[in-house]
Motif scaffolding. Structure first.
Motif, mmCIF file in Angstrom:
data_model
loop_
_atom_site.group_PDB
_atom_site.id
_atom_site.type_symbol
_atom_site.label_atom_id
_atom_site.label_comp_id
_atom_site.label_asym_id
_atom_site.label_seq_id
_atom_site.Cartn_x
_atom_site.Cartn_y
_atom_site.Cartn_z
ATOM 1 N N ASP A 1 -31.922 -32.168 -32.926
ATOM 2 C CA ASP A 1 -30.977 -31.411 -32.098
ATOM 3 C C ASP A 1 -31.611 -30.161 -31.493
ATOM 4 O OD1 ASP A 1 -28.723 -33.101 -32.563
ATOM 5 O OD2 ASP A 1 -28.551 -32.229 -34.566
ATOM 6 N N PHE A 2 -32.852 -29.872 -31.873
ATOM 7 C CA PHE A 2 -33.529 -28.668 -31.389
ATOM 8 C C PHE A 2 -34.845 -29.067 -30.730
ATOM 9 C CE2 PHE A 2 -31.149 -27.728 -35.264
ATOM 10 C CZ PHE A 2 -30.253 -26.778 -34.792
ATOM 11 N N SER A 3 -34.975 -28.744 -29.462
ATOM 12 C CA SER A 3 -36.184 -29.127 -28.741
ATOM 13 C C SER A 3 -37.380 -28.277 -29.165
ATOM 14 C CB SER A 3 -35.963 -28.988 -27.230
ATOM 15 O OG SER A 3 -37.160 -29.264 -26.521
ATOM 16 N N THR A 4 -37.208 -26.962 -29.135
ATOM 17 C CA THR A 4 -38.316 -26.056 -29.437
ATOM 18 C C THR A 4 -38.069 -25.292 -30.732
ATOM 19 O OG1 THR A 4 -37.358 -24.167 -28.261
ATOM 20 C CG2 THR A 4 -38.691 -25.726 -26.963
ATOM 21 N N LEU A 5 -39.109 -24.631 -31.212
ATOM 22 C CA LEU A 5 -38.961 -23.776 -32.385
ATOM 23 C C LEU A 5 -37.946 -22.670 -32.106
ATOM 24 C CD1 LEU A 5 -41.530 -25.315 -33.244
ATOM 25 C CD2 LEU A 5 -42.419 -23.157 -34.136
ATOM 26 N N TYR A 6 -37.943 -22.178 -30.876
ATOM 27 C CA TYR A 6 -36.983 -21.132 -30.513
ATOM 28 C C TYR A 6 -35.549 -21.625 -30.676
ATOM 29 C CZ TYR A 6 -33.833 -18.502 -27.525
ATOM 30 O OH TYR A 6 -32.742 -17.817 -27.051
ATOM 31 N N ASP A 7 -35.265 -22.835 -30.220
ATOM 32 C CA ASP A 7 -33.900 -23.364 -30.298
ATOM 33 C C ASP A 7 -33.392 -23.351 -31.737
ATOM 34 O OD1 ASP A 7 -33.810 -23.896 -27.548
ATOM 35 O OD2 ASP A 7 -34.780 -25.838 -27.832
ATOM 36 N N TYR A 8 -34.240 -23.780 -32.656
ATOM 37 C CA TYR A 8 -33.827 -23.790 -34.061
ATOM 38 C C TYR A 8 -33.739 -22.369 -34.617
ATOM 39 C CZ TYR A 8 -33.940 -24.038 -39.089
ATOM 40 O OH TYR A 8 -33.639 -23.835 -40.414
ATOM 41 N N ASP A 9 -34.747 -21.556 -34.321
ATOM 42 C CA ASP A 9 -34.799 -20.220 -34.909
ATOM 43 C C ASP A 9 -33.628 -19.358 -34.442
ATOM 44 O OD1 ASP A 9 -36.214 -18.245 -36.523
ATOM 45 O OD2 ASP A 9 -36.611 -17.223 -34.627
ATOM 46 N N THR B 1 -43.605 -17.336 -27.547
ATOM 47 C CA THR B 1 -44.424 -18.356 -28.199
ATOM 48 C C THR B 1 -43.554 -19.490 -28.733
ATOM 49 O OG1 THR B 1 -46.039 -16.673 -28.839
ATOM 50 C CG2 THR B 1 -46.116 -18.764 -30.026
ATOM 51 N N LEU B 2 -42.451 -19.138 -29.374
ATOM 52 C CA LEU B 2 -41.568 -20.165 -29.933
ATOM 53 C C LEU B 2 -41.023 -21.091 -28.852
ATOM 54 C CD1 LEU B 2 -39.451 -18.192 -32.572
ATOM 55 C CD2 LEU B 2 -41.679 -19.296 -32.841
ATOM 56 N N LYS B 3 -40.784 -20.551 -27.670
ATOM 57 C CA LYS B 3 -40.235 -21.363 -26.581
ATOM 58 C C LYS B 3 -41.254 -22.358 -26.026
ATOM 59 C CE LYS B 3 -36.754 -18.008 -25.055
ATOM 60 N NZ LYS B 3 -36.272 -17.139 -23.950
ATOM 61 N N LEU B 4 -42.528 -22.140 -26.322
ATOM 62 C CA LEU B 4 -43.583 -23.017 -25.812
ATOM 63 C C LEU B 4 -43.904 -24.177 -26.756
ATOM 64 C CD1 LEU B 4 -46.099 -20.316 -24.499
ATOM 65 C CD2 LEU B 4 -44.587 -21.764 -23.121
ATOM 66 N N ILE B 5 -43.343 -24.149 -27.953
ATOM 67 C CA ILE B 5 -43.730 -25.127 -28.975
ATOM 68 C C ILE B 5 -42.555 -26.044 -29.300
ATOM 69 C CG2 ILE B 5 -44.624 -25.436 -31.308
ATOM 70 C CD1 ILE B 5 -45.835 -22.616 -31.058
ATOM 71 N N ARG B 6 -42.759 -27.335 -29.057
ATOM 72 C CA ARG B 6 -41.729 -28.337 -29.324
ATOM 73 C C ARG B 6 -41.943 -28.947 -30.710
ATOM 74 N NH1 ARG B 6 -43.464 -31.870 -24.361
ATOM 75 N NH2 ARG B 6 -45.437 -31.023 -25.177
ATOM 76 N N TRP B 7 -40.843 -29.217 -31.381
ATOM 77 C CA TRP B 7 -40.933 -29.810 -32.711
ATOM 78 C C TRP B 7 -41.661 -31.148 -32.684
ATOM 79 C CZ3 TRP B 7 -40.047 -27.218 -37.004
ATOM 80 C CH2 TRP B 7 -39.200 -26.112 -36.977
ATOM 81 N N GLN B 8 -41.371 -31.961 -31.685
ATOM 82 C CA GLN B 8 -41.942 -33.308 -31.662
ATOM 83 C C GLN B 8 -43.403 -33.335 -31.221
ATOM 84 O OE1 GLN B 8 -38.746 -35.267 -29.341
ATOM 85 N NE2 GLN B 8 -38.440 -36.526 -31.156
ATOM 86 N N HIS B 9 -43.903 -32.201 -30.763
ATOM 87 C CA HIS B 9 -45.313 -32.115 -30.351
ATOM 88 C C HIS B 9 -45.919 -30.838 -30.935
ATOM 89 C CE1 HIS B 9 -44.438 -35.318 -27.421
ATOM 90 N NE2 HIS B 9 -43.328 -34.648 -27.183
ATOM 91 N N PHE B 10 -45.584 -30.561 -32.168
ATOM 92 C CA PHE B 10 -45.873 -29.252 -32.747
ATOM 93 C C PHE B 10 -47.351 -28.879 -32.682
ATOM 94 C CE2 PHE B 10 -47.102 -26.694 -36.459
ATOM 95 C CZ PHE B 10 -46.444 -25.519 -36.123
#
Length: 359
Positions: free
Chosen positions: A116-124, A276-285
């Protein structure tokens, strides 16, 4: 510099992969007929009942221990710590997502998964909102704090070059504060030597467990120690906010450290700011982190200065407390009762004992 050997190199990866495959087939016999995206969603959103089936299979295949879903909690408790790595590795293959089979080792809200969260930012940011709401409910008068990257460290598991790792995700400000807090605590112990001793009610049986009653012995300076620690806590909170603000506009960077804490492979991923968090996707960490990786030596001078400033601040406040603080003034506080389970008490008693070697 020689790269340290991988700590779980002795574990048979093929055996783990086979056990994970069996577990997924038990969870749903059609699993390997599905397209990759459907498999990933199944892993990320698996029901508790299916998860229990998987874990029973993994424990049987890898440790030779047969158990039912009802017996699973006690079985987990009885697994020696070194052998947990085997099960955790296999478990990751049955629940991780993306290129790195990444998985949060944390409870998530009902109906939500990492997908449900694309990037680290979305989750954080979602976690920040949750924590803020919880604090408003728990503490009357709580005014809230601004959002900065990773105020709350995340515990993660993932594969790095097909090898299992535990990982911690934190902000650069939080990493600085961890180092500052550690150095500061050591300095406080030098300024006011103290220890923790059993209180009158330590270990007394209580409904649901045993009382935890430890008292501070500071040789008669308990009130002064408490005042210094209280000021120190406020200092740390203020420095975290100040540090977070000061690095919020810096170029994006990811710092990586491999702490040698124990026999487990552990990696720290340190992110400097929200951008930085917005640039990093969970599925391509790992792929997204790679171009952002920065040598931490660039930050060491600033960290050294922060620690030095904190030590000076503590020394100055220690002098002020000894000179001006009235230990007869008692701060009002709500008395709390801590009840611990017998298992938790045993774990604390054995915390310094050596782990059983892997066989």
């Amino acid at each position: 510099m020689t790269k340290p050997a991988y700590k779980l190199a002795h574990i048979d990866k093929a055996e783990i992969a086979l056990a994970a495959r069996k577990g997924l087939m038990v969870a749903d016999s059609h699993y390997f007929a599905w397209p990759a995206k459907q498999q990933e969603r199944f892993r990320a959103t698996m029901s508790e009942k299916a998860r229990q089936k998987v874990e029973c299979v993994l424990i049987d295949c890898l440790l030779g221990i047969k158990c039912s879903a009802q017996e699973l909690p006690n079985t987990w408790d009885d697994i020696p710590l070194p052998k947990l790595n085997i099960i955790n590795w296999a478990n990751l293959l049955t629940q991780g997502i993306g290129e790195d089979y990444i998985c949060l080792n944390e409870h998530m809200a009902e109906g939500k998964s990492l997908l449900d969260f694309s990037t680290l930012y979305d989750y954080d940011y979602d976690n920040y909102l949750f924590q803020e709401e919880a604090k408003k409910q728990d503490f009357s008068g709580y005014k809230g704090v601004d959002y900065f990257a990773y105020q709350y460290t995340s515990w993660v598991r993932l594969l790095i070059q097909e090898q299992f790792y535990y990982a911690s995700f934190m902000s650069l400000a939080t990493h600085f504060l961890d180092e500052i807090e550690s150095a500061g605590s050591d300095h406080i112990r030098q300024l006011i030597p103290h220890d923790y001793v059993d209180g009158n009610d330590q270990g007394k049986p209580e409904k649901g467990g045993f009382l935890w009653d430890m008292k501070v012995d500071a040789g008669g300076l308990e009130a002064q120690l408490e005042e210094l620690q209280s000021r120190w806590y406020v200092y740390q909170q203020e420095r975290w906010v100040a540090l977070s603000r000061s690095i919020s506009d810096l170029p994006s960077a990811v710092f990586i450290q491999d702490p040698d804490w124990d026999d487990d492979p552990h990696r720290l991923f340190i992110f400097n700011n929200v951008t930085t968090l917005k640039l990093i996707r969970w599925q391509h960490f790992l792929s997204d982190c790679k171009p952002l990786i920065t040598d931490f030596s660039l930050m060491e001078e600033q960290l050294k200065k922060e620690i030095g400033d904190a030590i000076s601040w503590l020394s100055e406040n220690h002098k002020d407390i000894l000179k001006n603080f009235d230990p007869k003034i008692t701060k009002l506080r709500k008395k709390t009762k801590i009840i611990m389970s017998s298992r938790a008490m045993e774990d604390l008693a054995n915390i310094d004992s050596d782990d059983e070697p892997y066989q």
